[in-house]
Design a protein around this motif. Sequence first.
Motif: not given
Length: 64
Positions: A5-9, A37-47, A50-58
């Motif tokens: 789940l933390s891999s970049r792809p 549904t829009s709010i829930g999916m938006g929260v998952v997308s935001l998470g 943020l994982g990508l921004r933190k450098g997940g998968g590096r």
Amino acid sequence: MKSLLSSRPVLWFLFLFNLVVALAAPFVVDGAQGIATSIGMGVVSLGAGLGLRKGGGRQQAQHV
């Protein structure tokens, strides 16, 4: 499972897919269900974003 789940792809897929669904849900589903549904999916997308921004998968996954 955590390393998958933390891999970049996977993070990119979660970010983009959930963002598209969050944007489309109010137009496809009527009423409060579409907004929820829009709010829930938006929260998952935001998470995922943020994982990508933190450098997940590096880091290399350590197998125990």
